[in-house]
Design a protein around this motif. Structure first.
Motif, PDB file in Angstrom:
ATOM      1  N   TYR A  77       0.808  -1.216   0.000  1.00 20.59           N
ATOM      2  CA  TYR A  77       0.000   0.000   0.000  1.00 20.59           C
ATOM      3  C   TYR A  77       0.843   1.268   0.000  1.00 20.59           C
ATOM      4  O   TYR A  77       0.298   2.373  -0.053  1.00 20.59           O
ATOM      5  N   HIS A  78       2.159   1.099   0.083  1.00 19.99           N
ATOM      6  CA  HIS A  78       3.065   2.237   0.050  1.00 19.99           C
ATOM      7  C   HIS A  78       4.179   1.949  -0.958  1.00 19.99           C
ATOM      8  O   HIS A  78       4.648   0.812  -1.055  1.00 19.99           O
ATOM      9  N   ASP A 129      -1.566   7.094   5.264  1.00 16.91           N
ATOM     10  CA  ASP A 129      -2.475   5.949   5.222  1.00 16.91           C
ATOM     11  C   ASP A 129      -3.917   6.352   4.909  1.00 16.91           C
ATOM     12  O   ASP A 129      -4.816   5.516   5.015  1.00 16.91           O
ATOM     13  N   TYR A 134      -4.549   7.343  -1.384  1.00 18.50           N
ATOM     14  CA  TYR A 134      -4.511   5.964  -1.892  1.00 18.50           C
ATOM     15  C   TYR A 134      -4.109   5.917  -3.368  1.00 18.50           C
ATOM     16  O   TYR A 134      -3.207   5.163  -3.761  1.00 18.50           O
TER      17      TYR A 134
END
Length: 328
Positions: A77-78, A129, A134
């Protein structure tokens, strides 16, 4: 027998990816934190390495134990996670990053790989986050894949649109399935023609395998239902699957305001089309599940598991106020 390693593998996309790989004769190693029930705990051809994916030694241990031909990264996610993984798995036969259609910065109709621009990503967004960051984070993960490929890593990206199907813990589509199951009349914003491109989870899993086997390093591949459908049609298909009837009641922004509702309060609604081209993936031999089958399997699974999507409920009393005003 070929070996595959999935980072993730117990919840949704990862779970279906492991099943897809097993069905195509891979031995599979999953890397998980052990915080979710493991549906493959008793499967002889699946081994598990527990640990945090942000701990490099966990990834290295999994790599050394699995010696994978294929790595599928379901939970990066990163962008820093992607850069770490492409380094650790640089010698694997293929590394496939699960990106997102949210990586696109502009909603061309349709959005195309290599043509539609991606979001920029600031250093602050790269470690954030929030949902606001996103898309930029996923786009920067794509760029990390492209950089790794330029350095000789067989790294590729798959960009799913909104994913639905059995074991979807987000319960976004479950909200609409529950409405169809519980009520004769269902309120839908606009004219029912909202076009948010979705993709059945089994088709995402198949795309990940096919891209790993047939894709080209440094390339990204969109994945979405070949038959894009409106919100209203998806409700009709869910009603067919549940053997019930539903009357879809359309409501304009003005109509919704009667009960202090807005179109944005209805999950999966989009005011403008959000569609991607899937021709590039289709050229590799991929196709999607017939829509009636995909929706049926999803709806029946959600009802069997008692999923309601309650967190997305705008309030049935307010909905009824609008429905009654429009149908009296």
């Amino acid at each position: 027998m070929p070996s595959a390693l999935t980072v993730g593998g117990t919840r949704f996309i990862g779970r279906h990816t492991v099943a897809q790989l097993l069905a195509h004769d891979y031995d599979v190693t999953t890397v998980t934190r052990g915080q979710s029930d493991d549906p493959f705990a008793d499967e002889e051809r699946v081994s598990n390495v527990q640990g945090d994916r942000d701990d490099r030694t966990t990834l290295e241990r999994a790599r050394d134990e699995a010696d994978p031909d294929v790595v599928v990264d379901c939970c990066a996610y990163h962008p820093g996670q992607v850069r770490e993984a492409t380094d650790v798995f640089a010698d694997a036969g293929a590394y496939v990053y699960v990106s997102s259609g949210s990586a696109y910065a502009r909603e061309d109709v349709p959005m195309r790989e290599g043509e539609t621009p991606l979001h920029d990503c600031t250093d602050e967004q790269a470690t954030d986050d929030s949902m606001e960051s996103y898309g930029p984070r996923k786009a920067e993960g794509d760029r990390a894949v492209f950089e790794a490929a330029a350095d000789g890593v067989n790294a590729m990206s798959v960009r799913p649109m909104l994913v639905y199907g059995p074991h979807d813990y987000t319960e976004r589509y479950a909200y609409w399935v529950d409405r169809v199951a519980a009520y004769d009349r269902v309120l839908v914003p606009g004219d029912g023609g909202s076009l948010l491109h979705r993709v059945y989870v089994g088709d995402v899993a198949r795309a990940l395998r096919i891209v790993a086997e047939e894709g080209e390093a440094g390339e990204a591949y969109n994945v979405a239902d070949r038959d894009a459908t409106t919100l209203e049609r998806s409700l009709t298909l869910a009603a067919d699957a549940l053997d019930t009837d539903v009357e879809v009641v359309h409501a304009s922004e003005h109509d919704l305001a009667r009960a202090d509702l807005t179109p944005e309060e209805f999950v999966l609604y989009t005011p403008s089309p959000a569609l991607v081209s899937t021709e590039k993936l289709h050229a590799l031999g991929w196709d999607s599940t017939p829509l009636d089958v995909a929706v049926s399997e999803t709806a029946l699974s959600h009802r069997e598991r008692g999923l309601t999507g309650g967190e997305y409920d705008p309030g049935r009393e307010r909905e009824v106020e609008v429905i009654d005003a429009l149908t009296e």
